[in-house]
Each structure stands twice: as C-alpha cells, then as structure tokens.
Design a protein around this motif. Structure first.
Motif, PDB file in Angstrom:
ATOM      1  N   ILE A  96       0.837  -1.200   0.000  1.00  0.00           N
ATOM      2  CA  ILE A  96       0.000   0.000   0.000  1.00  0.00           C
ATOM      3  C   ILE A  96       0.878   1.258   0.000  1.00  0.00           C
ATOM      4  O   ILE A  96       0.733   2.128  -0.850  1.00  0.00           O
ATOM      5  CB  ILE A  96      -0.932   0.023   1.236  1.00  0.00           C
ATOM      6  CG1 ILE A  96      -1.774  -1.246   1.326  1.00  0.00           C
ATOM      7  CG2 ILE A  96      -1.790   1.292   1.229  1.00  0.00           C
ATOM      8  CD1 ILE A  96      -2.981  -1.307   0.448  1.00  0.00           C
ATOM      9  N   ILE A  97       1.800   1.326   0.958  1.00  0.00           N
ATOM     10  CA  ILE A  97       2.618   2.552   1.071  1.00  0.00           C
ATOM     11  C   ILE A  97       3.571   2.695  -0.124  1.00  0.00           C
ATOM     12  O   ILE A  97       3.796   3.801  -0.616  1.00  0.00           O
ATOM     13  CB  ILE A  97       3.418   2.535   2.402  1.00  0.00           C
ATOM     14  CG1 ILE A  97       2.453   2.665   3.588  1.00  0.00           C
ATOM     15  CG2 ILE A  97       4.446   3.669   2.442  1.00  0.00           C
ATOM     16  CD1 ILE A  97       3.124   2.588   4.964  1.00  0.00           C
ATOM     17  N   ARG A  98       4.108   1.558  -0.586  1.00  0.00           N
ATOM     18  CA  ARG A  98       5.135   1.617  -1.641  1.00  0.00           C
ATOM     19  C   ARG A  98       4.652   0.979  -2.931  1.00  0.00           C
ATOM     20  O   ARG A  98       5.433   0.340  -3.641  1.00  0.00           O
ATOM     21  CB  ARG A  98       6.409   0.897  -1.163  1.00  0.00           C
ATOM     22  CG  ARG A  98       6.998   1.430   0.117  1.00  0.00           C
ATOM     23  CD  ARG A  98       7.503   2.861  -0.015  1.00  0.00           C
ATOM     24  NE  ARG A  98       8.467   3.046  -1.092  1.00  0.00           N
ATOM     25  CZ  ARG A  98       9.755   2.674  -1.036  1.00  0.00           C
ATOM     26  NH1 ARG A  98      10.225   2.111   0.059  1.00  0.00           N
ATOM     27  NH2 ARG A  98      10.576   2.886  -2.045  1.00  0.00           N
ATOM     28  N   ALA A  99       3.376   1.174  -3.248  1.00  0.00           N
ATOM     29  CA  ALA A  99       2.859   0.587  -4.491  1.00  0.00           C
ATOM     30  C   ALA A  99       3.761   0.989  -5.673  1.00  0.00           C
ATOM     31  O   ALA A  99       3.992   0.200  -6.588  1.00  0.00           O
ATOM     32  CB  ALA A  99       1.428   1.038  -4.722  1.00  0.00           C
ATOM     33  N   ARG A 100       4.280   2.229  -5.613  1.00  0.00           N
ATOM     34  CA  ARG A 100       5.272   2.652  -6.616  1.00  0.00           C
ATOM     35  C   ARG A 100       6.608   2.875  -5.930  1.00  0.00           C
ATOM     36  O   ARG A 100       6.639   3.388  -4.814  1.00  0.00           O
ATOM     37  CB  ARG A 100       4.851   3.967  -7.255  1.00  0.00           C
ATOM     38  CG  ARG A 100       3.659   3.795  -8.143  1.00  0.00           C
ATOM     39  CD  ARG A 100       3.153   5.138  -8.512  1.00  0.00           C
ATOM     40  NE  ARG A 100       1.824   5.002  -9.054  1.00  0.00           N
ATOM     41  CZ  ARG A 100       1.320   5.860  -9.909  1.00  0.00           C
ATOM     42  NH1 ARG A 100       2.040   6.883 -10.306  1.00  0.00           N
ATOM     43  NH2 ARG A 100       0.102   5.684 -10.360  1.00  0.00           N
ATOM     44  N   ALA A 133       3.247  -9.447   0.909  1.00  0.00           N
ATOM     45  CA  ALA A 133       2.565  -8.156   0.774  1.00  0.00           C
ATOM     46  C   ALA A 133       3.499  -7.048   0.290  1.00  0.00           C
ATOM     47  O   ALA A 133       3.396  -5.893   0.710  1.00  0.00           O
ATOM     48  CB  ALA A 133       1.890  -7.747   2.089  1.00  0.00           C
ATOM     49  N   ASN A 134       4.406  -7.424  -0.597  1.00  0.00           N
ATOM     50  CA  ASN A 134       5.285  -6.435  -1.209  1.00  0.00           C
ATOM     51  C   ASN A 134       4.817  -6.128  -2.623  1.00  0.00           C
ATOM     52  O   ASN A 134       4.268  -7.004  -3.294  1.00  0.00           O
ATOM     53  CB  ASN A 134       6.722  -6.970  -1.255  1.00  0.00           C
ATOM     54  CG  ASN A 134       7.318  -7.114   0.130  1.00  0.00           C
ATOM     55  OD1 ASN A 134       7.273  -6.168   0.916  1.00  0.00           O
ATOM     56  ND2 ASN A 134       7.841  -8.283   0.440  1.00  0.00           N
ATOM     57  N   PRO A 135       5.029  -4.905  -3.110  1.00  0.00           N
ATOM     58  CA  PRO A 135       4.677  -4.610  -4.499  1.00  0.00           C
ATOM     59  C   PRO A 135       5.606  -5.386  -5.443  1.00  0.00           C
ATOM     60  O   PRO A 135       6.705  -5.785  -5.043  1.00  0.00           O
ATOM     61  CB  PRO A 135       4.921  -3.103  -4.609  1.00  0.00           C
ATOM     62  CG  PRO A 135       5.882  -2.791  -3.509  1.00  0.00           C
ATOM     63  CD  PRO A 135       5.633  -3.767  -2.413  1.00  0.00           C
ATOM     64  N   ASP A 136       5.150  -5.575  -6.676  1.00  0.00           N
ATOM     65  CA  ASP A 136       5.935  -6.380  -7.626  1.00  0.00           C
ATOM     66  C   ASP A 136       7.346  -5.847  -7.851  1.00  0.00           C
ATOM     67  O   ASP A 136       8.279  -6.610  -8.089  1.00  0.00           O
ATOM     68  CB  ASP A 136       5.196  -6.472  -8.970  1.00  0.00           C
ATOM     69  CG  ASP A 136       4.071  -7.485  -8.878  1.00  0.00           C
ATOM     70  OD1 ASP A 136       4.058  -8.266  -7.890  1.00  0.00           O
ATOM     71  OD2 ASP A 136       3.184  -7.469  -9.756  1.00  0.00           O
TER      72      ASP A 136
END
Ligand code: XIL
Length: 377
Positions: A96-100, A133-136
């Motif tokens: 959520i926080i680091r989606a990008r 739960a980490n972004p790709d």
C-alpha cells in the motif's frame, strides 16, 4: 496520563520496559482506566505467571480495516468503544505505502492514525519488513545495495513520520519458514535472498536509530499449537530471538500472532514456558493477531462460539501463566470484516465467526474470554 486526558496513548507508555508508577483503580473499570492500569503494572508482575499475572490489567486492541473505516459508522463506533489500541490490518504494508517505487502513499495510514487520535486510541504499526505483501517492483531489486537502500529509506521515512504516535512496530513479520525443516530455517523471500538473514538485524537497527524509545517487535505465527510443525516453528522462533539478543540486535519485544485453529489444541505448557522465558530475557510479549479458525467447528452458532471462546481461553491462559503480555490484539474486531474466509471458508457455506463481535457487532463469548484476562477478572 490522567483519566479524561484526551492525549492519545502511546504503546511505548504501556510496555513492561517503560512502566509507570502504580495507579490504583476502583471498579467499574472503563476502557480508559483499563489501559492506564496496564501501564501501572511493574515488569516483575510478568514473571512467575499464575494468579498475580492474571490480575494485571492489559490493553485490548484490534486490527482495523482501512477499506471500510471511513464509511462504516457502526464499525467505527465499535472500534472506539471496545479497543484501547488499533493496528493497521493492511494499510501500513509495503504493497500500500510503496505501491510505486519512487513514491510513498500514507493516505490510508494517516486516516487510521487520525481516527485513533480522535478517539484517544493508541496505534501499533504493522509491518516494516515482511517477505509477503510487497509490491511487484520489490522482486526487481537485483543487488544487496539496492535492497539496503530501499529498506533503509522505507523504515527511516515511515518510523519517523509516526514517531511519537506509533511507538510499537512489528519490525519484522514472520521471519521463520512456513514449515521449517530445522530450527534454523528462515522464511525465504526477496529480502533474505539479497541481504541474507542480516535483513532482520538491519531492520531492527534502523527502527531503533529513528526511534530509540520505541517498542520493536519480532512477530510470528503458527507457534501456538500442539502439531509438530508448530513446535518446530516455535523452536526456530526462540532460537532466532536468542541469537538476536546474543548479538545485541535492538529487539525488545516478541509478538505471538495467535491465528488459532478451533480444531487444534493449544500447547498450553509450551506457550507458558515460552512466554516466561521471553519475559525473563527482558522482552515484552504481545498477542498481536488473535482469531480462531472455525472452519471445522459445528454449524450451531452457540456451540461454535463457545468453542472459539474456549480456544481463546486456553491460549490466553497459557500466555498469562507465563507472563503479563503488553497487549492482547485480535485480527479484526467483528466477523463482519475478517480475513479468515480467504483461506478457511466453511464447507456448509455459513459465514466464519472467528472474532470477538459477530457480524452485527454484538459481543460473543470470545470477548468475555479476552476481558477475563485483560481485566484480570
Ligand atoms: C492479512 C489481512 O488480514 C488481509 O486483509 C490481507 O489481504 C492479507 O494479510 N499475518 C499477518 C497479517 O501478519 O498481515 C495478515 O493480514 C494475516 C496473517
């Protein structure tokens, strides 16, 4: 803090390590009095278990769901009424926080903190590092240098943003292998792949450098039951904790997630012993994600709720026999919003009932079971 003081409570104020002088409370005990009382119990009460430990007042918390928090008014009221502490169920995770990679989105986290402040609730942070739960884009990190850079700036920015408000963080979540083959088996993932097991040390060191007074928790699941898997996981968790302590890593608390299984007994002696040992090492113990998987339990609601409450009592009885935990937190407050059916849907199609309030926000026997321990009844 005085009764009626609107200043939000800080988890650090509640920790055994930072306990305050005794405050004598008269019944009836309100939610606010309950948490102030919790801060009053000396760390010594954590040792030895039994009746003395069971009499200590311990704060109660729940994970809050950021998707519905802004809109579900009765849900907000229930959180404010029943909880002393909130933890972010998802909105403080990397996805959520680091989606990008280049930006940080604290919108939902800020909203949760604002809600907690308005209602004078403490907030716990979950979680600074996890192999899930980490972004790709995290999978595209190729070197230790890159991983170190991202981990450092994430922890520095996030812990400092909420410093003074969030004083207890799950620094590392679920470090042990899901099904360990030995007591040395750590969970695989991008962080250990690039940084080795020292990703754990790094995370604690960074969190401590940004907020030296904070409570820094190593959080794990699947260690509460009597199965061979749970016992080995507990041994691996213990070994890791002892190793971190030996090497002077800045861990000061351990979290037992306690996603209990209605169909599997709690290892009462093993958990009591584990908690007593943690307390004797000077570590605070937190129950961080309590719920009871009711997938295999009877269809009848009264019967099922009684078994869920019993499992809760078995587990909390074991914890309180070993120590005075800093917190009892459930993973959600109401059956209206629970992650349990994601993995443990019932075959009869009935909704799961794993939490202290039912889907209509009515208290269930599980809440009594928790209050019995938290209020030291
Ligand atoms: C779960 C949330 O409850 C879900 O809503 C989400 O989709 C996945 O994660 N252990 C943990 C929590 O530490 O972060 C997990 O939360 C549940 C298991």
């Amino acid at each position: 803090m005085r009764i009626g003081d609107p200043t939000p409570r800080r988890m650090g104020d509640l920790s055994q390590s930072g306990c305050k002088k005794a405050v004598l409370l008269k019944p009836p005990v309100t939610r606010r009095e309950l948490i102030i009382g919790a801060a009053a119990v000396p760390a010594a009460a954590a040792l030895g278990g039994g009746v003395a430990a069971a009499r200590a007042r311990v704060p109660f918390g729940a994970a809050a769901n950021h998707h519905v928090l802004p809109t579900d008014q009765p849900y907000r009221a229930a959180l404010a009424r029943h909880c002393d502490v909130l933890v972010a169920e998802s909105c403080m995770k990397w996805e959520i926080i680091r989606a990008r990679r280049e930006t940080y989105d604290y919108t939902h986290a800020d909203a949760l903190v604002a809600f907690a402040k308005t209602n004078a609730l403490a907030v716990r942070g979950h979680t600074l590092v996890w192999c899930e739960a980490n972004p790709d884009w995290v999978k595209t990190l190729a070197t230790a240098r890159e991983a170190d850079h991202e981990l450092s700036r994430h922890i520095e920015r996030t812990v400092s943003r909420y410093r003074g408000t969030i004083t207890s963080w799950d620094v590392v979540n679920e470090p042990i292998a899901e099904k360990p083959l030995s007591d040395k088996d750590l969970r695989p993932g991008q962080w250990p792949t690039l940084l080795g097991p020292r990703y754990i040390d790094t995370a604690f060191k960074l969190a401590a450098s940004v907020d030296p007074t904070g409570q820094r928790v190593l959080n794990e699941y699947g260690i509460e039951g009597t199965s061979a898997r749970d016992r080995l996981k507990r041994a691996a968790f213990r070994r890791l904790i002892l190793d971190l302590k030996d090497r002077g890593v800045a861990i000061n608390a351990v979290g037992l997630q306690a996603h209990l299984d209605g169909a599997i007994d709690v290892d009462v002696d093993g958990i009591a012993k584990f908690c007593a040992e943690m307390a004797s090492l000077g570590l605070a113990v937190l129950v961080t994600e309590l719920d009871v998987n009711d997938m295999m339990l009877p269809a009848n609601h009264a019967e099922r709720d009684a078994l869920v409450a019993k499992r809760t009592r078995d587990f909390l009885g074991a914890v309180f026999a070993g120590c005075r935990p800093d917190l009892v937190c459930t993973w959600g407050l109401t059956d209206r919003y629970t992650w349990v059916p994601t993995y443990f849907k019932r075959r009869d199609g009935d909704k799961n009932r794993p939490l202290p309030l039912d889907a209509d926000l009515k208290p269930k026997p599980m809440l009594d079971a928790i209050q019995h321990f938290c209020r030291g009844a």
